[in-house]
Design an enzyme around this catalytic site. Sequence first.
Site, PDB file in Angstrom:
ATOM      1  CD  GLN A  92      -2.799  -1.067   2.427  1.00 24.65           C
ATOM      2  OE1 GLN A  92      -2.598  -0.348   3.652  1.00 24.65           O
ATOM      3  NE2 GLN A  92      -3.572  -1.984   2.527  1.00 24.65           N
ATOM      4  CG  HIS A 156      -2.969  -0.343   7.814  1.00 22.39           C
ATOM      5  ND1 HIS A 156      -3.787  -0.473   8.821  1.00 22.39           N
ATOM      6  CD2 HIS A 156      -3.693  -0.743   6.671  1.00 22.39           C
ATOM      7  CE1 HIS A 156      -4.855  -1.278   8.500  1.00 22.39           C
ATOM      8  NE2 HIS A 156      -4.628  -1.673   7.262  1.00 22.39           N
ATOM      9  CD  GLU A 252     -13.767   4.802  14.059  1.00 19.72           C
ATOM     10  OE1 GLU A 252     -13.752   4.058  14.850  1.00 19.72           O
ATOM     11  OE2 GLU A 252     -12.880   5.925  14.547  1.00 19.72           O
ATOM     12  CE1 TYR A 262     -11.737  11.821  17.663  1.00 19.70           C
ATOM     13  CE2 TYR A 262      -9.379  12.364  18.149  1.00 19.70           C
ATOM     14  CZ  TYR A 262     -10.718  12.830  17.816  1.00 19.70           C
ATOM     15  OH  TYR A 262     -10.918  14.214  18.049  1.00 19.70           O
ATOM     16  CE1 TYR A 273     -10.636  -6.364   6.633  1.00 20.32           C
ATOM     17  CE2 TYR A 273      -7.987  -6.212   7.749  1.00 20.32           C
ATOM     18  CZ  TYR A 273      -9.120  -5.502   7.382  1.00 20.32           C
ATOM     19  OH  TYR A 273      -9.112  -4.328   6.696  1.00 20.32           O
TER      20      TYR A 273
END
Length: 380
Positions: A92, A156, A252, A262, A273
Amino acid sequence: MAVRQSTLRLALGGALLLPTAALAADRTIDSEAGPLRVTTVTDDLSRPWGFEFLPDGAMLVTEKAGTMRIVGQDGKVGGPIAGVPKVDAGGQGGLLDVALDPDFATNRLIYFTYAERGEGGNSTAIGKARLSPNGRALENVQKIFTQMPKYDGPNHFGSRIVFDREGHLFAGFGERSDNRIREKAQTLDNHLGKVIRIDRDGSVPEGNPFATREGAKPEIWSYGHRNIQGGALNPETGAVWFSEHGPKGGDEVNIVEPGQNYGWPLVSYGVNYDGTPVGTGKESGEGLTPPILHWTPVIGASGMAFYTGEAVPAWKGSAFFGGLATRELVRVKFDGPKPVAEERLLQDFGKRIRDVKQGPDGAIYVATDDGAIMRVAPAT
């Protein structure tokens, strides 16, 4: 409370001129605001990740593999811009977001995030450079921030850049996904799963909530985030909003406030998952700030833009979100911070929407993983 697809009848806000006759209409679709024309500006990009409109109406676009280009109003894609630093484009990672300096019109400075490799693995960095007058090169390239620690993983990285009204740079970062590292989103000695606030030279401004706390990274603004891939400044309040991917459920949207936690990975509206609970297995907890909006099932929230244009006045008060998982554009109507209705668009195109921007013409533009930028505007 999650917002589901709902009915919100909107009045069409008037005509909109196409920026150039060279753009051919792909399709006209129905919407709650009336018929919309969806036009392909270009489909000649390679995995665009972020884009910004330049003062002349052209677009500055990042491609994940490490290339930055300018797309003209006529849809013509320019050659690679020289001077982009080497990126770690595995998994990613790669060249990610791009943002213009608030004073770009006079200083031509830009900021961009990218995955970089170094001792211990890889992480997300923020670069700063001057875009040359002819748009063909980055000059005086500097790295003004590096996410720490580095970790040898492919997932991520985040990330989005948002400037507040005072010109501070906010950036949101992922927590690198793996179970053995994601817990660091809850500790302050690192930048994983954090939103940071820095000045445009990379220094720490006054007022950061943990700047004087021993052992804490002074850049941290908020923590307990998972993987931030959307962000925008609320035009009414001046607050910074970020959206983040949930696991299996629980995307979110958060208004990031200084020093707030948070919750990830202590709590989540989703599950892992493999179906096992996240953290405590609860959706919220004492001392944790809940999102103002969440989606289960997830949309794969990526890219975010508040609508302030005149092309569709009834869209004002709405924010648009790209959906990677659901391959659609999601419009959410807000009453202050409260989501009150939702509309889903572009489902029939089947494209993973990576970034969303409002154009200078009042249209909504989206960048898709298959190399396109599309324009969404009233059909009249």
